[in-house]
Design a protein around this motif. Structure first.
Motif, PDB file in Angstrom:
ATOM      1  N   GLU A 643      32.940  76.675  26.790  1.00  0.00           N
ATOM      2  CA  GLU A 643      33.956  75.685  26.461  1.00  0.00           C
ATOM      3  C   GLU A 643      33.934  74.522  27.451  1.00  0.00           C
ATOM      4  O   GLU A 643      33.790  74.712  28.659  1.00  0.00           O
ATOM      5  N   ILE A 644      34.084  73.316  26.894  1.00  0.00           N
ATOM      6  CA  ILE A 644      34.166  72.102  27.698  1.00  0.00           C
ATOM      7  C   ILE A 644      35.627  71.697  27.798  1.00  0.00           C
ATOM      8  O   ILE A 644      36.322  71.541  26.783  1.00  0.00           O
ATOM      9  N   VAL A 645      36.127  71.514  28.988  1.00  0.00           N
ATOM     10  CA  VAL A 645      37.526  71.169  29.217  1.00  0.00           C
ATOM     11  C   VAL A 645      37.756  69.674  29.107  1.00  0.00           C
ATOM     12  O   VAL A 645      38.735  69.207  28.515  1.00  0.00           O
ATOM     13  N   GLU A 646      36.825  68.871  29.678  1.00  0.00           N
ATOM     14  CA  GLU A 646      37.056  67.433  29.766  1.00  0.00           C
ATOM     15  C   GLU A 646      35.731  66.716  29.906  1.00  0.00           C
ATOM     16  O   GLU A 646      34.786  67.231  30.508  1.00  0.00           O
ATOM     17  N   THR A 647      35.653  65.503  29.342  1.00  0.00           N
ATOM     18  CA  THR A 647      34.503  64.622  29.545  1.00  0.00           C
ATOM     19  C   THR A 647      35.012  63.216  29.813  1.00  0.00           C
ATOM     20  O   THR A 647      36.148  62.871  29.473  1.00  0.00           O
ATOM     21  N   GLY A 648      34.167  62.388  30.429  1.00  0.00           N
ATOM     22  CA  GLY A 648      34.565  61.007  30.686  1.00  0.00           C
ATOM     23  C   GLY A 648      33.597  60.314  31.609  1.00  0.00           C
ATOM     24  O   GLY A 648      32.568  60.872  32.012  1.00  0.00           O
ATOM     25  N   GLY A 649      33.923  59.060  31.950  1.00  0.00           N
ATOM     26  CA  GLY A 649      33.098  58.299  32.873  1.00  0.00           C
ATOM     27  C   GLY A 649      33.257  58.815  34.282  1.00  0.00           C
ATOM     28  O   GLY A 649      34.356  59.171  34.720  1.00  0.00           O
ATOM     29  N   SER A 650      32.155  58.871  35.020  1.00  0.00           N
ATOM     30  CA  SER A 650      32.184  59.368  36.386  1.00  0.00           C
ATOM     31  C   SER A 650      32.832  58.355  37.314  1.00  0.00           C
ATOM     32  O   SER A 650      32.606  57.142  37.188  1.00  0.00           O
ATOM     33  N   LEU A 651      33.628  58.838  38.244  1.00  0.00           N
ATOM     34  CA  LEU A 651      34.241  57.947  39.231  1.00  0.00           C
ATOM     35  C   LEU A 651      33.237  57.482  40.276  1.00  0.00           C
ATOM     36  O   LEU A 651      33.441  56.454  40.923  1.00  0.00           O
ATOM     37  N   SER A 652      32.152  58.231  40.459  1.00  0.00           N
ATOM     38  CA  SER A 652      31.194  57.911  41.514  1.00  0.00           C
ATOM     39  C   SER A 652      30.091  56.961  41.058  1.00  0.00           C
ATOM     40  O   SER A 652      29.375  56.420  41.883  1.00  0.00           O
ATOM     41  N   SER A 653      29.925  56.781  39.756  1.00  0.00           N
ATOM     42  CA  SER A 653      28.851  55.928  39.272  1.00  0.00           C
ATOM     43  C   SER A 653      29.222  55.328  37.929  1.00  0.00           C
ATOM     44  O   SER A 653      29.748  56.025  37.048  1.00  0.00           O
ATOM     45  N   GLU A 654      28.928  54.023  37.771  1.00  0.00           N
ATOM     46  CA  GLU A 654      29.151  53.368  36.495  1.00  0.00           C
ATOM     47  C   GLU A 654      28.128  53.785  35.456  1.00  0.00           C
ATOM     48  O   GLU A 654      28.268  53.469  34.282  1.00  0.00           O
ATOM     49  N   ARG A 655      27.105  54.503  35.874  1.00  0.00           N
ATOM     50  CA  ARG A 655      26.027  54.895  34.978  1.00  0.00           C
ATOM     51  C   ARG A 655      26.015  56.397  34.733  1.00  0.00           C
ATOM     52  O   ARG A 655      24.957  56.989  34.563  1.00  0.00           O
ATOM     53  N   ALA A 656      27.172  57.030  34.724  1.00  0.00           N
ATOM     54  CA  ALA A 656      27.183  58.482  34.593  1.00  0.00           C
ATOM     55  C   ALA A 656      28.400  58.967  33.834  1.00  0.00           C
ATOM     56  O   ALA A 656      29.474  58.350  33.872  1.00  0.00           O
ATOM     57  N   LEU A 657      28.228  60.069  33.141  1.00  0.00           N
ATOM     58  CA  LEU A 657      29.299  60.807  32.481  1.00  0.00           C
ATOM     59  C   LEU A 657      29.499  62.127  33.213  1.00  0.00           C
ATOM     60  O   LEU A 657      28.538  62.713  33.716  1.00  0.00           O
ATOM     61  N   PHE A 658      30.760  62.597  33.272  1.00  0.00           N
ATOM     62  CA  PHE A 658      30.989  63.929  33.816  1.00  0.00           C
ATOM     63  C   PHE A 658      31.446  64.850  32.691  1.00  0.00           C
ATOM     64  O   PHE A 658      32.066  64.421  31.710  1.00  0.00           O
ATOM     65  N   ILE A 659      31.131  66.110  32.827  1.00  0.00           N
ATOM     66  CA  ILE A 659      31.530  67.139  31.878  1.00  0.00           C
ATOM     67  C   ILE A 659      32.100  68.299  32.686  1.00  0.00           C
ATOM     68  O   ILE A 659      31.397  68.881  33.516  1.00  0.00           O
ATOM     69  N   ARG A 660      33.385  68.598  32.468  1.00  0.00           N
ATOM     70  CA  ARG A 660      34.023  69.682  33.203  1.00  0.00           C
ATOM     71  C   ARG A 660      34.120  70.905  32.299  1.00  0.00           C
ATOM     72  O   ARG A 660      34.501  70.809  31.129  1.00  0.00           O
ATOM     73  N   LEU A 661      33.779  72.074  32.849  1.00  0.00           N
ATOM     74  CA  LEU A 661      33.639  73.297  32.075  1.00  0.00           C
ATOM     75  C   LEU A 661      34.780  74.265  32.333  1.00  0.00           C
ATOM     76  O   LEU A 661      35.438  74.220  33.386  1.00  0.00           O
ATOM     77  N   ASP A 662      34.992  75.170  31.378  1.00  0.00           N
ATOM     78  CA  ASP A 662      36.080  76.127  31.479  1.00  0.00           C
ATOM     79  C   ASP A 662      35.724  77.312  32.368  1.00  0.00           C
ATOM     80  O   ASP A 662      36.599  77.971  32.919  1.00  0.00           O
TER      81      ASP A 662
END
Length: 927
Positions: A643-662
């Motif tokens: 399960e994926i809890v959350e996705t979005g733009g990374s705070l550390s890079s304008e060229r990255a997405l983060f994916i947070r897992l359960d």
């Protein structure tokens, strides 16, 4: 004594800021005009005052100097003649055999006139030095005993005084001190011929009373001549004696005679005293015998921690005497920065060695080796024809012209390491390159390892480790850890390439992107095999996918590897070249503009684990609007969707997405990610393309399970730690050379909350070491769980186990072991649980409140049986500081005064005779 500390290199700080750019960018060093110098504040003789060198006003003066090696005394290694002529008399004989006595004398006159001039001293001042150490050859002041017309008499010469007077004049104009150093004493003071011009065919200083008498007379002559010169800081009486002198008695007796001779004419100047065996054996040379005396050891090729200098700190403390490191250097920029930081920490003066030599990367100035001089070396080495006298004379006189600072190569990275990097962790441009354009691989940023570049070998510590390390295997262009060699490429080259590349090494470059867009990058490589791989990155993310380097048939057979569709914008100011696999040389990379960013889609470049519950996906261009729906992503771990809890733009890079897992990821997991949406846009309006089963690089490390043992050498990262083989039971390695502020980090997984017994295996010669243990959770929140100290054991490999009690919460953490007091070794940490979950009293049965508290804790609830209970309070060191028998059984209503404890974290343990336990952490705060 006035508590202020004057660091003289800052005297002209405002003025130097105006010329800083010129000094760093021009090959010719800017001359400081005397007229702009402020009124002198440093006039007055330096004196010792307890452990400090002070001015007449009482301010502490930290001498930061440069040794002028090679000027009055040539050493073979500086001229690349050591293999056949190490001592100056040998070098002079070789020259005389080619061009005759008269022309040889003219050569040496030109050498002395050009090697050090006013512009050299002006440059040293502008770089930050406040003093110079002058290595003197006695034969410029008096004749050798073998040439004296009357045996036992002294014929005095003027040349040495003329040269010294010129130097003193230039230093006075720059408000810089001069330390006079007798580098070559009459007869030679050591068996190392190069540093003292010792001739084994003649009696040494220690084998001739006449040579000793001449040394005593020479120093009296010098002292009488300079007794009224306040810009002379003092007299370094004998440089690096290295002779078997039983108990150093002969050295001590000579020092006594020199002191009496000097003090008969000069009571103003400091006496600098070096020990035997290259300055560092002070047997029989303590306590000080003069009230204006400084001990002057030398430091080369050892680790830069407190332990490496503790022996001289002990001398300073015991005898209340200043310490001045009269020679340091001949190492990498990393070593320079760390050594000077160490000296600054303990308020120790120093002088570096040397200012210039032929083809040097480790000094601020490198003398260019001419083709003619190479032919001369070839002849002397037996590899070339004998030149004619006229040709040899021309070659040698050309060399004396190359001595001039304006013809030398200024190694700005050396000066940057010695001054700016000592106080700044930031990198700065070595040069800024415009994009589109060419970046030369050797022109990476100025800065510390880990900031401007990373290389596995970045300094030589052979005195401490027994192993020589070539920090720059090519020995050209830069003094950092990156290995650079001359290049035979004829395309997009500055004449150098980076070689000996290892996986994980990288360099960072300063860029000025003048046109946003898509670029193709032509990377010049040479390789014997096809194993090499690399990629381009920004400091905060990736720029390209990984490129393979095909074999080219040789380390200097150059080819172009094309990396396509790299997107750069005007906001991008740094670019990194990262080696993913070894096996290639790197010359340059050229960015060629291709098209606007809209011509290619937004796509992923790579993905990797960020921590145990999150993944970051790097994209080829900056993001715009991110309408990120977790349901549009899928993450497979070992083939199973999680399960994926959350996705979005990374705070550390304008060229990255983060994916947070359960659920947490583990080391070794096979991870893939897919995306099927159409709602994520780049900042240029292009749509993120769908992708399927993108492999995620799993960088998670296997965690140590607690309860269990952690081997100290198995850290995931560290600062300042070194490894050594241990003689402790079980063998392996231990961590050592520990200094305050060093740390090691370990990935751990605590299986259950509770009180643990912590055994720590340590060894120490004579000092009490100390650590703090921090736990850093997945949100980067850190807490201190323990502070521990360890007794000395009498030897670095005499091991002792210290036991403590510590409370650990359940979960995954980075355990940071921070050194707070140095001079000990650690072999392992062993955690064993004291509280068992099945025997713990539940939270619903008892409560301990308020928490935090400033005065009273209340324990209330119902105990599960009618057994007697005791409760204990432990501090952060795991020490039991309070014990009480519970007043009743069954129902509990206990008040506990805690205002007698200081502020901090404590642990409460309730234990029954039946083995039942209740454990809580609480915090004491001030009222």
């Amino acid at each position: 004594m006035n508590s202020r500390v004057i660091v003289l290199r800052s005297v002209h700080q405002e003025y130097l800021l105006c010329i800083k750019h010129a000094v760093y960018s021009l090959p010719v060093i800017v001359i400081l005009m005397v007229a702009v110098l402020p009124k002198s504040f440093g006039q007055g003789f330096l004196h010792t005052s307890g452990k400090a060198i002070t001015s007449e006003s009482g301010d502490t003066v930290l001498l930061r100097g440069m040794g002028l090696g090679g000027w009055m005394l040539q050493e073979g290694y500086m001229l690349q003649t050591a293999g056949f002529a190490n001592a100056q008399h040998q070098i002079r004989k070789r020259i005389r055999d080619l061009i005759g006595t008269e022309e040889t004398d003219l050569f040496y006159e030109a050498w002395q006139d050009n090697h050090v001039r006013k512009i050299d001293i002006d440059s040293l001042k502008s770089w930050g030095f406040n003093s110079v150490r002058l290595p003197m050859h006695y034969n410029l002041f008096t004749l050798p005993i073998e040439e004296e017309p009357i045996v036992g008499q002294n014929t005095w010469l003027t040349r040495g005084f003329e040269l010294t007077d010129s130097l003193l004049s230039w230093c006075k104009q720059n408000e810089m001190y001069v330390i006079l150093d007798l580098h070559a004493a009459p007869g030679g003071q050591g068996r190392d011929e190069g540093i003292s011009d010792y001739d084994p065919q003649k009696p040494s200083l220690w084998e001739s009373q006449e040579n000793k008498d001449k040394t005593v007379a020479l120093w009296k002559r010098i002292a009488k001549y300079y007794k009224d010169e306040p810009w002379i800081a003092g007299y370094d009486l004998i440089n690096e004696p290295n002779w078997p002198l039983e108990g150093n008695i002969a050295l001590r007796d000579l020092y006594y005679s020199l002191t009496d001779s000097i003090r008969s004419v000069d009571t103003n100047h400091i006496l600098f005293i070096e020990g035997n065996w290259f300055a560092n054996d002070f047997t029989a040379l303590t306590p000080p015998w003069d009230d204006n005396l400084v001990y002057s050891p030398h430091k080369y090729w050892s680790v830069n921690d407190q332990a490496s200098i503790q022996w001289v700190l002990d001398i300073r403390e015991e005898y209340d005497v200043p310490i001045y490191f009269g020679e340091c250097g001949e190492n990498s920029n990393r070593w320079f920065r760390d050594a000077i930081r160490l000296f600054d920490e303990f308020n120790l003066g120093w002088a570096w060695w040397p200012m210039k030599k032929i083809e040097s990367i480790s000094g601020p100035l490198s003398i260019v080796k001419t083709n003619g001089y190479q032919r001369l070396l070839d002849f002397w080495n037996g590899d070339g024809p004998r030149p004619s006298a006229d040709e040899a004379k021309s070659i040698l006189m050309e060399l004396t012209e190359k001595l001039k600072v304006e013809h030398c190569i200024f190694q700005k990275d050396v000066i940057d390491a010695m001054f700016r990097q000592v106080r700044s962790e930031e990198s700065k441009p070595f040069v800024t390159r415009q994009i589109p354009g060419v970046i030369y691989a050797s022109d990476f940023d100025l800065g510390q390892v880990g900031s401007a570049y990373f290389d596995y070998e970045d300094a030589n510590y052979q005195v401490s480790t027994g192993n020589f390390t070539a920090w720059n295997n090519g020995w050209v262009y830069r003094n950092d850890g990156v290995d650079i060699e001359p290049s035979m490429d004829n395309f997009n080259t500055n004449g150098y390439n980076v070689g000996w590349v290892e996986a994980g090494e990288w360099m960072q470059y300063d860029i000025d992107v003048i046109r946003d867009g898509v670029y193709d990058v032509a990377v010049r490589t040479a390789a014997n095999t096809s194993a090499g791989r690399f990629h381009l990155a920004l400091p905060e993310g990736e720029l390209s996918t990984i490129a393979n380097v095909p074999g080219s048939g040789g380390w200097q057979n150059w080819q172009t590897v094309l990396v396509k569709d790299v997107i750069l914008t005007r906001e991008d100011q740094k670019i990194q070249f990262i080696a993913d696999a070894a096996g290639f040389n790197l010359g340059s990379f050229q960015f060629v503009y291709k098209d606007s960013t809209q011509t290619i889609p937004l796509v992923p470049l790579s993905a990797r684990t960020q921590n145990e519950r999150s993944i970051v996906v790097f994209l080829n261009k900056p993001l715009g609007d991110v309408n990120s729906d977790p349901s549009l992503f899928q993450v497979l771990v070992n083939g199973q969707a999680i399960e994926i809890v959350e996705t979005g733009g990374s705070l550390s890079s304008e060229r990255a997405l983060f994916i947070r897992l359960d659920q947490p990821l583990r080391a070794g997991d096979q991870i893939r990610i897919s995306y099927t949406g159409n709602s994520i846009l780049g900042n240029d309006g292009t749509l993120l393309q769908t992708f399927n089963n993108l492999a995620v690089s799993n960088s998670l490390l296997e965690a140590f399970i607690i309860p269990g043992r952690i081997e100290a050498e198995q850290y995931i990262t560290h600062a300042g730690i070194q490894l050594e083989n241990t003689s402790d039971m079980g063998g392996g390695q231990n961590i050592g050379y520990l200094d305050a502020g060093d740390f090691a980090e370990y990935q751990i997984r605590v299986l259950e909350e509770g009180m643990y017994n912590l055994d720590i295996r340590t060894a120490a010669l004579s000092e009490t070491g100390a650590i703090e243990i921090h736990l850093i959770d997945e949100n980067d929140v850190a807490m201190i769980v323990g502070k521990y100290d360890f007794p000395p054991t009498g030897d670095w490999q005499s091991w002792n186990t210290s036991s403590f009690t510590v409370y650990l919460p359940e979960g995954n953490f980075v355990m940071r072991v921070l050194i707070t007091a140095p001079l000990f070794n650690i072999n392992w940490f062993d955690f064993s649980i004291l509280t068992d979950t099945k025997d713990q009293i539940g939270r619903s049965d008892l409560k301990l409140y308020p928490n935090p508290s400033s005065g009273i804790l209340y324990l209330e609830g119902l105990l599960p049986d009618q057994q007697a209970y005791h409760y204990y309070i432990y501090d952060q060191k795991g020490q039991n500081i309070f014990h009480q028998v519970l007043k009743g059984i069954g129902e509990v209503n206990e008040s506990i005064r805690i205002d007698q404890f200081g502020e901090g974290v404590y642990y409460f343990l309730l234990r029954g005779e039946n083995g039942k336990k209740f454990v809580r952490k609480f915090i004491v705060v001030s009222r």
